[in-house]
Write a protein that holds these residues in place. Structure first.
Motif, PDB file in Angstrom:
ATOM      1  N   ASP A 254       0.800  -1.221   0.000  1.00 20.07           N
ATOM      2  CA  ASP A 254       0.000   0.000   0.000  1.00 20.07           C
ATOM      3  C   ASP A 254       0.835   1.274   0.000  1.00 20.07           C
ATOM      4  OD1 ASP A 254      -2.858  -1.093   0.420  1.00 20.07           O
ATOM      5  OD2 ASP A 254      -1.674  -2.134   1.934  1.00 20.07           O
ATOM      6  N   VAL A 255       1.944   1.254   0.743  1.00 24.77           N
ATOM      7  CA  VAL A 255       2.754   2.464   0.920  1.00 24.77           C
ATOM      8  C   VAL A 255       4.222   2.102   0.919  1.00 24.77           C
ATOM      9  CG1 VAL A 255       3.403   4.267   2.595  1.00 24.77           C
ATOM     10  CG2 VAL A 255       0.987   3.758   2.198  1.00 24.77           C
ATOM     11  N   VAL A 256       5.033   2.893   0.203  1.00 22.94           N
ATOM     12  CA  VAL A 256       6.479   2.807   0.352  1.00 22.94           C
ATOM     13  C   VAL A 256       6.956   4.079   1.049  1.00 22.94           C
ATOM     14  CG1 VAL A 256       6.818   1.302  -1.645  1.00 22.94           C
ATOM     15  CG2 VAL A 256       6.976   3.775  -1.943  1.00 22.94           C
ATOM     16  N   ILE A 257       7.798   3.906   2.026  1.00 23.28           N
ATOM     17  CA  ILE A 257       8.373   5.012   2.786  1.00 23.28           C
ATOM     18  C   ILE A 257       9.826   5.131   2.352  1.00 23.28           C
ATOM     19  CG2 ILE A 257       8.845   5.901   5.103  1.00 23.28           C
ATOM     20  CD1 ILE A 257       6.615   3.967   6.102  1.00 23.28           C
ATOM     21  N   THR A 258      10.203   6.300   1.840  1.00 17.72           N
ATOM     22  CA  THR A 258      11.495   6.437   1.176  1.00 17.72           C
ATOM     23  C   THR A 258      12.150   7.779   1.468  1.00 17.72           C
ATOM     24  OG1 THR A 258      12.589   6.482  -1.014  1.00 17.72           O
ATOM     25  CG2 THR A 258      10.303   7.252  -0.910  1.00 17.72           C
ATOM     26  N   ASN A 259      13.489   7.779   1.475  1.00 14.88           N
ATOM     27  CA  ASN A 259      14.253   9.019   1.552  1.00 14.88           C
ATOM     28  C   ASN A 259      14.314   9.722   0.198  1.00 14.88           C
ATOM     29  OD1 ASN A 259      15.110   8.639   4.317  1.00 14.88           O
ATOM     30  ND2 ASN A 259      16.551   7.100   3.572  1.00 14.88           N
ATOM     31  N   ARG A 260      13.899   9.018  -0.859  1.00 18.33           N
ATOM     32  CA  ARG A 260      14.027   9.514  -2.235  1.00 18.33           C
ATOM     33  C   ARG A 260      12.651   9.550  -2.909  1.00 18.33           C
ATOM     34  NH1 ARG A 260      17.760   5.524  -5.146  1.00 18.33           N
ATOM     35  NH2 ARG A 260      18.028   7.241  -6.647  1.00 18.33           N
ATOM     36  N   PRO A 261      11.770  10.435  -2.472  1.00 19.19           N
ATOM     37  CA  PRO A 261      10.408  10.431  -3.015  1.00 19.19           C
ATOM     38  C   PRO A 261      10.334  10.695  -4.515  1.00 19.19           C
ATOM     39  CG  PRO A 261      10.775  12.369  -1.635  1.00 19.19           C
ATOM     40  CD  PRO A 261      11.931  11.451  -1.411  1.00 19.19           C
ATOM     41  N   LYS A 262      11.198  11.566  -5.036  1.00 17.22           N
ATOM     42  CA  LYS A 262      11.156  11.843  -6.478  1.00 17.22           C
ATOM     43  C   LYS A 262      11.500  10.590  -7.272  1.00 17.22           C
ATOM     44  CE  LYS A 262      12.753  14.968 -10.106  1.00 17.22           C
ATOM     45  NZ  LYS A 262      12.901  13.885 -11.104  1.00 17.22           N
ATOM     46  N   THR A 263      12.550   9.901  -6.859  1.00 16.42           N
ATOM     47  CA  THR A 263      12.949   8.678  -7.548  1.00 16.42           C
ATOM     48  C   THR A 263      11.830   7.642  -7.483  1.00 16.42           C
ATOM     49  OG1 THR A 263      15.279   9.059  -7.038  1.00 16.42           O
ATOM     50  CG2 THR A 263      14.643   6.807  -7.601  1.00 16.42           C
TER      51      THR A 263
END
Length: 272
Positions: A254-263
């Motif tokens: 459902d959700v990915v949590i990332t330091n790189r939202p643009k990528t």
């Protein structure tokens, strides 16, 4: 687009401590950059200061992300606000031009972050992680619920308001939140290291979402379907590698949590 309304195959993208691969984590600049990139939501960690203010700081101590020293729980808000929280991640020439963004190095309180999110009028997925163990014990959750009530964010998801989820590795902490305010949705975090929940897809009563360490997901991708069969949503952290982004999409999390939202947005299929 909320988790409940999601009809596309792409997971929602949540910026971990803001766009923290680009900007100093837990600063307003990092969160604003995440929204510039089209992030669907944001994540923050909260800790209590010595005088019981919730601040957005991950580590127990301040040395890594500020120019100060000491444990957050032993320092008062006024002292923490005197510290520089961004120079450690300055780009070329930025440390010489603080006037270009006077808020850049300021400590971010949870109230300041929620003020910003509420003002947008958007249904921003807002993940708030309480950190344990701490000398303040259950005061962390008590204070968090009080703050959410102040912003009228403790009664579940509503139109035009941030959609808050409280997260923790501690089931006891989550159950405290549930007792204090049963309409706040909860996320139980599971790490690839240390103790974990039984992997049969069940969660403690009152908790509707699991937050899986991406390293754990790589080893046991079948666990996603187990949680789904029990009606639970699946969030995954911290998804910075493009191959992991592909894995999350293929598994239908459902959700990915990332330091790189643009990528992540570019890789997973653009904005919703």
């Amino acid at each position: 687009m909320t988790v409940e309304q999601q009809t596309t195959t792409r997971p929602l993208v949540v910026a971990h401590r803001g766009a923290s691969a680009e900007e100093a984590e837990h600063t307003l600049r990092a969160y604003r950059k995440a929204f510039d990139h089209g992030a669907d939501g944001v994540e923050c960690d909260v800790r209590l200061t010595a005088d019981h203010h919730l601040v957005c700081v991950h580590d127990r101590r301040v040395e890594r992300t500020s120019n100060g020293s000491g444990a957050v729980s032993t320092l008062e808000l006024a002292r923490l606000e005197q510290l520089d929280w961004a120079s450690w991640k300055s780009g070329p020439g930025e440390s010489e031009q603080p006037e270009s963004d006077p808020e850049r190095g300021h400590l971010l309180t949870l109230r300041r972050l929620l003020d910003t999110l509420v003002d947008t009028g958007d249904e921003v997925l807002t993940l708030i992680e309480t950190k344990h163990p701490t000398r303040h014990g259950d005061d962390v959750e008590k204070t968090l619920v009080q703050v959410l009530r102040f912003f009228d964010l403790d009664r579940g998801d509503r139109p035009g308001r941030p959609h808050v989820r409280v997260m923790s590795f501690s089931a006891r902490a989550l159950l405290r939140v549930h007792r204090l305010s049963p309409e706040i949705p909860l996320v139980h975090l599971i790490s690839a290291r240390g103790r974990t929940l039984p992997l049969d897809g069940e969660l403690p009563k009152g908790i509707g979402t699991v937050g899986l360490d991406v390293a754990f997901l790589r080893r046991k991708p079948s666990v996603v379907e187990k949680y789904r069969r029990h009606g639970h949503q699946v969030f995954v952290w911290t998804v910075d590698d493009e191959a992991d982004m592909d894995l999350c999409r293929d598994l239908g999390v459902d959700v990915v949590i990332t330091n790189r939202p643009k990528t992540a947005i570019d890789r997973l299929g653009g904005t919703l």
